[in-house]
Write a protein that holds these residues in place. Structure first.
Motif, PDB file in Angstrom:
ATOM      1  N   SER A   1       0.821  -1.215   0.000  1.00  0.00           N
ATOM      2  CA  SER A   1       0.000   0.000   0.000  1.00  0.00           C
ATOM      3  C   SER A   1       0.854   1.264   0.000  1.00  0.00           C
ATOM      4  N   THR A   2       2.113   1.160   0.357  1.00  0.00           N
ATOM      5  CA  THR A   2       2.990   2.326   0.318  1.00  0.00           C
ATOM      6  C   THR A   2       3.917   2.220  -0.884  1.00  0.00           C
ATOM      7  N   ASN A   3       4.269   3.346  -1.449  1.00  0.00           N
ATOM      8  CA  ASN A   3       5.149   3.407  -2.615  1.00  0.00           C
ATOM      9  C   ASN A   3       4.619   2.498  -3.732  1.00  0.00           C
ATOM     10  N   SER A   4       3.308   2.538  -3.916  1.00  0.00           N
ATOM     11  CA  SER A   4       2.643   1.575  -4.792  1.00  0.00           C
ATOM     12  C   SER A   4       3.079   1.665  -6.250  1.00  0.00           C
ATOM     13  N   ASP A   5       3.383   2.860  -6.751  1.00  0.00           N
ATOM     14  CA  ASP A   5       3.823   2.971  -8.144  1.00  0.00           C
ATOM     15  C   ASP A   5       5.132   2.213  -8.365  1.00  0.00           C
ATOM     16  N   PHE A   6       6.061   2.376  -7.436  1.00  0.00           N
ATOM     17  CA  PHE A   6       7.339   1.667  -7.528  1.00  0.00           C
ATOM     18  C   PHE A   6       7.113   0.158  -7.536  1.00  0.00           C
ATOM     19  N   TRP A   7       6.303  -0.331  -6.588  1.00  0.00           N
ATOM     20  CA  TRP A   7       6.109  -1.768  -6.459  1.00  0.00           C
ATOM     21  C   TRP A   7       5.355  -2.362  -7.640  1.00  0.00           C
ATOM     22  N   ARG A   8       4.388  -1.641  -8.170  1.00  0.00           N
ATOM     23  CA  ARG A   8       3.663  -2.152  -9.340  1.00  0.00           C
ATOM     24  C   ARG A   8       4.614  -2.293 -10.534  1.00  0.00           C
ATOM     25  N   LYS A   9       5.468  -1.297 -10.720  1.00  0.00           N
ATOM     26  CA  LYS A   9       6.433  -1.350 -11.818  1.00  0.00           C
ATOM     27  C   LYS A   9       7.442  -2.482 -11.601  1.00  0.00           C
ATOM     28  N   LYS A  10       7.961  -2.584 -10.387  1.00  0.00           N
ATOM     29  CA  LYS A  10       8.968  -3.594 -10.061  1.00  0.00           C
ATOM     30  C   LYS A  10       8.412  -5.011 -10.232  1.00  0.00           C
ATOM     31  N   ILE A  11       7.278  -5.290  -9.632  1.00  0.00           N
ATOM     32  CA  ILE A  11       6.724  -6.635  -9.637  1.00  0.00           C
ATOM     33  C   ILE A  11       6.192  -7.001 -11.027  1.00  0.00           C
ATOM     34  N   SER A  12       5.579  -6.054 -11.712  1.00  0.00           N
ATOM     35  CA  SER A  12       5.123  -6.321 -13.083  1.00  0.00           C
ATOM     36  C   SER A  12       6.308  -6.582 -14.008  1.00  0.00           C
ATOM     37  N   GLY A  13       7.399  -5.864 -13.789  1.00  0.00           N
ATOM     38  CA  GLY A  13       8.623  -6.103 -14.560  1.00  0.00           C
ATOM     39  C   GLY A  13       9.181  -7.495 -14.309  1.00  0.00           C
ATOM     40  N   ASN A  14       9.131  -7.934 -13.050  1.00  0.00           N
ATOM     41  CA  ASN A  14       9.581  -9.289 -12.728  1.00  0.00           C
ATOM     42  C   ASN A  14       8.747 -10.328 -13.476  1.00  0.00           C
ATOM     43  N   ARG A  15       7.432 -10.112 -13.501  1.00  0.00           N
ATOM     44  CA  ARG A  15       6.516 -11.036 -14.194  1.00  0.00           C
ATOM     45  C   ARG A  15       6.835 -11.100 -15.685  1.00  0.00           C
ATOM     46  N   ALA A  16       7.030  -9.934 -16.290  1.00  0.00           N
ATOM     47  CA  ALA A  16       7.335  -9.882 -17.728  1.00  0.00           C
ATOM     48  C   ALA A  16       8.660 -10.581 -18.016  1.00  0.00           C
ATOM     49  N   LEU A  17       9.648 -10.351 -17.168  1.00  0.00           N
ATOM     50  CA  LEU A  17      10.948 -11.007 -17.342  1.00  0.00           C
ATOM     51  C   LEU A  17      10.807 -12.521 -17.217  1.00  0.00           C
ATOM     52  N   ASP A  18      10.011 -12.991 -16.261  1.00  0.00           N
ATOM     53  CA  ASP A  18       9.794 -14.428 -16.094  1.00  0.00           C
ATOM     54  C   ASP A  18       9.263 -15.051 -17.385  1.00  0.00           C
ATOM     55  N   LEU A  19       8.302 -14.393 -18.007  1.00  0.00           N
ATOM     56  CA  LEU A  19       7.723 -14.915 -19.250  1.00  0.00           C
ATOM     57  C   LEU A  19       8.754 -14.960 -20.372  1.00  0.00           C
ATOM     58  N   ARG A  20       9.569 -13.906 -20.482  1.00  0.00           N
ATOM     59  CA  ARG A  20      10.607 -13.880 -21.518  1.00  0.00           C
ATOM     60  C   ARG A  20      11.633 -14.987 -21.293  1.00  0.00           C
ATOM     61  N   VAL A  21      12.017 -15.190 -20.033  1.00  0.00           N
ATOM     62  CA  VAL A  21      13.019 -16.211 -19.706  1.00  0.00           C
ATOM     63  C   VAL A  21      12.496 -17.609 -20.044  1.00  0.00           C
ATOM     64  N   VAL A  22      11.255 -17.906 -19.671  1.00  0.00           N
ATOM     65  CA  VAL A  22      10.684 -19.217 -19.972  1.00  0.00           C
ATOM     66  C   VAL A  22      10.607 -19.421 -21.486  1.00  0.00           C
ATOM     67  N   THR A  23      10.190 -18.402 -22.204  1.00  0.00           N
ATOM     68  CA  THR A  23      10.106 -18.502 -23.670  1.00  0.00           C
ATOM     69  C   THR A  23      11.476 -18.799 -24.264  1.00  0.00           C
ATOM     70  N   GLU A  24      12.494 -18.101 -23.814  1.00  0.00           N
ATOM     71  CA  GLU A  24      13.851 -18.313 -24.336  1.00  0.00           C
ATOM     72  C   GLU A  24      14.364 -19.710 -23.980  1.00  0.00           C
TER      73      GLU A  24
END
Length: 157
Positions: free
Chosen positions: A80-103
């Protein structure tokens, strides 16, 4: 809801969270080793540095923390605090996970994602069951799968 600890204390707490050799990872490693599996740890030659690499089986395992990789279970809650940072960070982790599995799949690797929730609140019998599911997946030759809260879900990616 406001944080109950100071920003300095929260920063120190978050910095202390390990990326490698987490408790769920160690539990799985020990169980698989007892079943005769040998593996490499965090192989930097592969995309995403998988937690466990089984060259003999052409398989890799990622042990993901439910918070850091935004798993849809009770262990994940958006901060609930610093929510913009955390949404960007965690969403970026998710996107990276998908790219890594695909590769990894393009390179011919089989990929298992083991979620923290499968181990964290599990009793001894449930942990043995999770390790047995991982063992069965390794020897089965199945493609992609994930284990969460004592469930094995096979995926075709």
């Amino acid at each position: 809801m406001a944080d109950i600890v100071s920003p300095a204390v929260r920063s120190r707490m978050m910095a202390g969270i390990r990326a490698k050799n987490t408790n769920p990872e160690i539990v799985i490693r020990r169980g698989l080793f007892k079943r005769g599996h040998r593996y490499r740890l965090h192989d930097s030659r592969l995309p995403g540095k998988p937690d466990l690499v089984f060259r003999k089986h052409g398989a890799v395992i990622f042990v993901h923390g439910c918070f850091w990789h935004r798993h849809d279970c009770s262990l994940f809650k958006w901060p609930s605090t610093n929510s913009d940072f955390w949404r960007k960070k965690i969403s970026g982790n998710r996107a990276l996970d998908l790219r890594v599995v695909t590769e990894l799949r393009k390179r011919g690797w089989r990929v298992l994602t083991l979620w923290e929730c499968a181990i964290k609140r599990a009793g001894p019998d449930e942990i043995v069951s999770v390790i047995e599911k991982v063992h069965s997946w390794l020897i089965s030759g199945g493609a992609c799968a994930e284990i969460r809260a004592s469930k094995l879900i096979s995926r075709k990616r």
